[in-house]
Each structure stands twice: as C-alpha cells, then as structure tokens.
Design a protein around this motif. Sequence first.
Motif, PDB file in Angstrom:
ATOM      1  N   LYS A 161     -12.801 -22.626   4.336  1.00  0.00           N
ATOM      2  CA  LYS A 161     -13.796 -22.256   5.337  1.00  0.00           C
ATOM      3  C   LYS A 161     -15.202 -22.721   4.967  1.00  0.00           C
ATOM      4  N   GLY A 162     -15.438 -22.946   3.667  1.00  0.00           N
ATOM      5  CA  GLY A 162     -16.783 -23.318   3.247  1.00  0.00           C
ATOM      6  C   GLY A 162     -16.805 -23.925   1.862  1.00  0.00           C
ATOM      7  N   ARG A 163     -18.016 -24.156   1.346  1.00  0.00           N
ATOM      8  CA  ARG A 163     -18.181 -24.897   0.104  1.00  0.00           C
ATOM      9  C   ARG A 163     -17.665 -24.161  -1.133  1.00  0.00           C
TER      10      ARG A 163
ATOM     11  N   VAL B 252     -22.547 -28.422  -8.811  1.00  0.00           N
ATOM     12  CA  VAL B 252     -22.969 -29.188  -7.624  1.00  0.00           C
ATOM     13  C   VAL B 252     -22.737 -28.408  -6.337  1.00  0.00           C
ATOM     14  N   THR B 253     -21.754 -27.525  -6.326  1.00  0.00           N
ATOM     15  CA  THR B 253     -21.495 -26.695  -5.138  1.00  0.00           C
ATOM     16  C   THR B 253     -22.771 -26.025  -4.634  1.00  0.00           C
TER      17      THR B 253
ATOM     18  N   ILE C 171     -15.244 -30.068 -13.165  1.00  0.00           N
ATOM     19  CA  ILE C 171     -15.801 -28.737 -13.409  1.00  0.00           C
ATOM     20  C   ILE C 171     -17.284 -28.710 -13.049  1.00  0.00           C
ATOM     21  N   ILE C 172     -18.018 -29.740 -13.445  1.00  0.00           N
ATOM     22  CA  ILE C 172     -19.440 -29.832 -13.075  1.00  0.00           C
ATOM     23  C   ILE C 172     -19.586 -29.918 -11.557  1.00  0.00           C
TER      24      ILE C 172
ATOM     25  N   LYS D  85     -25.162 -28.537   0.577  1.00  0.00           N
ATOM     26  CA  LYS D  85     -24.613 -27.698   1.643  1.00  0.00           C
ATOM     27  C   LYS D  85     -23.406 -28.370   2.306  1.00  0.00           C
ATOM     28  N   ALA D  86     -22.831 -29.374   1.629  1.00  0.00           N
ATOM     29  CA  ALA D  86     -21.624 -30.012   2.156  1.00  0.00           C
ATOM     30  C   ALA D  86     -20.543 -28.949   2.297  1.00  0.00           C
ATOM     31  N   PRO D  87     -20.098 -28.656   3.513  1.00  0.00           N
ATOM     32  CA  PRO D  87     -19.250 -27.479   3.725  1.00  0.00           C
ATOM     33  C   PRO D  87     -17.853 -27.556   3.128  1.00  0.00           C
TER      34      PRO D  87
END
Length: 734
Positions: free
Chosen positions: A328-330, A49-50, A43-44, A54-56
């Motif tokens: 498609k993304g983070r 962290v999201t 959950i964290i 910028k890790a996609p």
Amino acid sequence: MISKSIKSNFISGFLVFLIALPLCLGIAKASGFPPIAGIYTAIIGGLIVTFLTKAPLAIKGPAAGLIAIAISAVEELGGNDPILGYKLTLAVIAVSGVLQILLGFAKFGKMGDMFPISVIRGMLAAIGVIIISKQAHVILGVVPEAKSAWGLLAEIPHSLLHLNPKVAAIGLLSLALLFGHPYIKNATVKKLPAPLLILLVAIPLGFIFNLSEEHSYSIGTIDYNINPSQFLVVLPESFLGGITFPDFSQLLTYTSIKYILMFALVGSIESVLSAKAVDALDPKGRVTNLNQDLVAVGIGNTIAGLIGGLPMISEIVRSSANINSGAKGRMSNFYHGLFLLLFVVLAAAVIKTIPNAALAAMLVFTGFKLASPKEFKKINNVGIDQLMQFLTTLIVTLMTDLLVGVAAGIALKVAIELVQGVKLKEMFDLKTQISASEDGLVIKFTGVASFINYLKFKSLIDAQPKNQKIVLDFSDAYFIDHTFLSNIHNIQNKFMKEGGELIKTGFENHHFQSQHHLSSRRLVTNPYRQSNPKYELSKRAGAIQNMALVHELDFEANLSPSFVRPYLSAFSILSRLRRAQNFVLGTREHYSFMICDITYVNVSDFSTESRTATIALIFNIAKGGIPDFYTKEKRDLFDFVTQYDFDLMPKSNTMPFNVFGNNKQLVDSFFTPQITELIAEQPYTIECKRREMLIHKEWETVSEGKSLENMLSFVDQLASEVVKKRLVEAQKVK
C-alpha cells in the motif's frame, strides 16, 4: 484502515525479501563484489532511503543493469588485484552518489524523458548480453579464460564440453525452472516466487552433491574438483565483518572519472525510468517526485560506497512483485530491508549453503529478458531507424563500454534525422503557437519535435491544467520522432485520469517510418496541394478524418501504395493494387488494425479497368491457433482465391456460411460460437493468411458515416474475440 495498511506492507515486504535475497547475492558476485555487498545495499535502500523519498511502491536495491559497469570498474581499476579493484570502485560509487545528489537538485529527474527510447533499450540489451556471457560459465561450473563479452560468448561451447556435472546439474535445472515457472500447473508450487523455488531445489541438491566439502569425483575417465569457496556463497564471519572502506587514492585518474560518470548517469537514467514504470503500475495512480527520488538514491549510494556496498536504483522486478503482493505504501520497502538485515544476522549459515550456479541462473534469466528476441522484434516494428539505433548501441557497447555505446546510438539518431532534412539547430528549438478554440486549447507545432527539445514541450504542457482538452496540431511539423510521440502517449494517460483530454492531430501529410502508431514521421510535400492553396480534403476523406479523431486514431489522406504493401504481403490482391488512401491506423493492447480505401485492377490481365474498395486489416495479433481461411461464397472473392490450396467446408448448423480452409481441425477450433455469430451477422468477407485478417464488404467502397463506424466496430469486436480465445487457451496450457 491503518492496521490493514501496515499488514499489507509487512506481508509484501516479506515476500519481496524472499525474492531480493538471492538476487542481491547474485548481482554482487556477478559484479566482482563480495556477496554481502548486495545485502548491504538493499538494507540501506530499505532502512534509510525509504524515509528520504516519497516513492510509494518502489523497492530500492542493487540491479542487474549496473553489473556490467561494476565488474568492468573492478577489473580495470584493480588490474590483477580484485581486492584493490573492489576498494577503488567503492570510492567511485561514493563519489557518483554525490554526483547523483547534485543531479537531483539540478532537476535531472526529468531528463529521463529525453533519452531516445531505442538507445536506452539497446543499452539494456547490451547489459543483458554481458550478464549472459559471464554467468553462463558459472552455471556450468567452469572458469573461462576470455575477458571480453564477445570472447566469453565464443567460449560457451568450450565450457559446455568441460562442465562440472554436479554444478551444472544445479545451474541448468535452476535455469529450466525459471523459464518453466509460468507453465507450472500445480497451484501451490505456482504461488511460490521463482527465486524462492530455485533455492528450495538448489540448496538440497548442494547437500546431496556435498558442495560444502572440498573433494574430487570421477565420471568415466574424467576427474572433477569441488571447491566450496568457488561453488557456494561465501560470507564474512559476522555481519559487520564484511564492511569495507573505499580507497580514494586513484579518484582523480581518467579511469575513475569515467566510471564515476557511468555509475551516475546510467544509474540515474535506470532509476528514473524504473520509478516511472513503477508509477504506471500503481493502482492508486500516485506519481513519484523523480528529482527528490534521485537525491535519495544518491544519498543511499554514497553510504553504500562508504561501507562496501553496490550502487542502488529503484528496481523494477522487485517493485513489480511488491505491487503484486498488495503493498500500500513505501513502508513495504522498509520491511524488505529489515527482513534482509534480520536474516543475514540470524541465519547466515543458510545463506552459505546457496550454490552460486543457482544465483547465476537467475542472472542469466534476467539477462535473457533484457536481450530477448522479442525486444528486437518490438524495436523493428517501430521502424528500421529505431532498429539501427538499437543495434548500434548494443554492438558498440559490447565492443567498448556503456557510455560510448549510448553516445554512438544518440549520434546515429541525430545523423538519421539530419539525412532526412532536419537541421541541427531545429532539434534544440521547439516552435509552437498556442491558441484557444471552442474545443479547448490548441498547440500548433512547426519545425521539429525531437527528443532533444522534448523537455521544452514538457515544461509547456506541465504548466497547463490537466482537466481540459488540449489539441496538439502537428500539421506543420516537419519531423516528429518516436521518443517525442511515446512521451506524449504517456502524458495522455495522465490527462485521462484527471478528467482531461490530450489529442494528436495533423498527420495527414506525414510519412510514417513504419506501421507502428508511434513511429517517427516526416512531412511529405504534396505538389498538388502546394500549387493549390485552396486544396482541401475530399468530403469522404474529411468524414473519415473526423471519425478517426473521435476514436483517437491516426489518419492519413494520401500516401503511395508502398505504405500499404507490407500489410497486404500475404494476400494476392497485392499484385493488383494501384492506389491507397484515407488511412485510419490504430493499436490496441493485443493487436493493431488499419482501414483504408484502395484502387485495384479488376481482372487478371493487363486491362486498365479498375475498381475501388474499402478494406480493413488486423495484424500483430496473438500467435498460433489462427488458421488460413476465407469466408462467404467463392465467387465473391475474385479469381485470385483459386490459387489458395483451400478446401470447402460447407454451411452447417454450427457454421451458417461457407468457409474455405486448409486445416479443418484448426478451422473448427477457431470458429467459436461467439466468432461465428459475429461474422454471420455482418456482410463482410474475411480472408486470413499468416495470422493477418483482411476484411471487406464484397470489395465495395464502404460509405462514410455509419457504415464506416460499423466496420471499425466489427474489426474491434472480431479482434477482441480472437485475442480472448487465445488468452483462454494460453491459460489452459498454464
């Protein structure tokens, strides 16, 4: 466009949540933590962290790779008090998170490139063995007496003899479904993620076996006990009720400091390597800022440690599922965390019905993948030096701990290079000369290209534009190691994506540690060339070298026959071989090949008469379905073919040439119309033994230029058709 992206991320986040739920619970229990701890971490990783990285496409959460460290920390810090051990370990995790933040600011992210690949794989294999040793007993419903990995492995037969039938039925069936999932033919069932399928089977079985009620049952004369707290997931009364605060009282002890370093270093390395692997799977080719990502993971771990959670990394299995689900993304990582939060708050009762044996089966399956026999084979293919490092790291880790195991593997690697004549100071000093040429930039190496000085090269190459041609000349490099070459191989893909080209040259006088195209290699002094400064490659060797360069293949001019002998071990020509030269070596996705000139004795007696020929070999190709055979007329193949116990399968309407084989049914199924037509159009004779193919033109030297290009083209076409046939057959089986 935005709505489509939101929808894709939402759906993929939900699918990843289905996979993550049981894995988070299982990893937490295997680590000696309460099951809810794994949920807290995920959950964290999703909700917080999201937005820090910028890790996609990476999914953040607890990972099986840190189980061995976590359970050891709990046991060693707490002694006989697991609750105290848990709280003391939380303090270690929180501080290790702060250390990870500092490592990120110190740009440790790039350090993942310099760790020897075989050592890292040995560490992961050791983790896999440790997971299996502990969780195999949970599958069987037995509490083992041993504590060490070796002792736990040795105790598995005892647990098999004293298993709890109801629990073992759930655990073993779950394990069978995990291994059998790729072979399920039902399209609907096959679409279900394996962990979800396990829960759909294990939870009803738990009700059937009444695991939620404490009771005893008998089979024959043997009595068995069912204890819900032992065999089912246990959660706190409320979501917030599971929050546990760390105990910092032993933070400055040697044991705490040791585990702070282990969590920080091993967790950082795993997270960096996983993030790089996820980037390689990204359809859009996006690249994660590894240092920023490490800072974000460090913040997440600090928070997790402060509230009772496990450490997190960029988790490769869930990230792969995320990509395959169309993320498609983070934000898919955010949604996965959100679904976990909602489910544990609103449907905790469902989680409490999950049998621990099913979770243990998932972990054993993960451990098997980490320590799979295929890993040993892959490492061995790269070279005996890599296998020694792999096994040393594995064995020492199992005997001691991860830090000592990794240190032992690295120490052995350095020792192996010292034995081969590399000086210690050369490993740290990267010597290069940069010059411009008509083709582009040339970087010439001298001395040693080692895993230790790779970061200097990385800084050098990162400073160059990627949309140009750069030639890396290793002709004067005394030693180049596997990790250095593997990292270059990865960089080549980046150059290609940006319209540039990165080429490796200068291996003509190097000895390869194995047949693998990325094996370590050492410069072999050629006495003739040393005494003749004007010595150059022959016209033929030069032409073959140019062809190899054009096709980005490795080339070696002069080596002893011992290099080619392993390739020819299945063929009788081996006993007649006298010399081999002008090697062209390549590796594709599903096979490897080599083309070279050989000198061999012509007759079976001890005559000095010899001949030359150009041969091609295809090896490391698909398993099964490839018969032993040879084609063309028997007289074209020397007398040595008579020792083969082969029958003639004469020409026919479907087979326009003779084939000799020992299994007509297998030969018939192998020669598809495409393979038959391809062979019929070319003048080559093909001999196949033990799934290795020897190709030649009636044992003649193939002239350089177009003829050699034709042979290379034929090798690729034939191997591709064979691989295609095997993939189609494998798909039919599934």
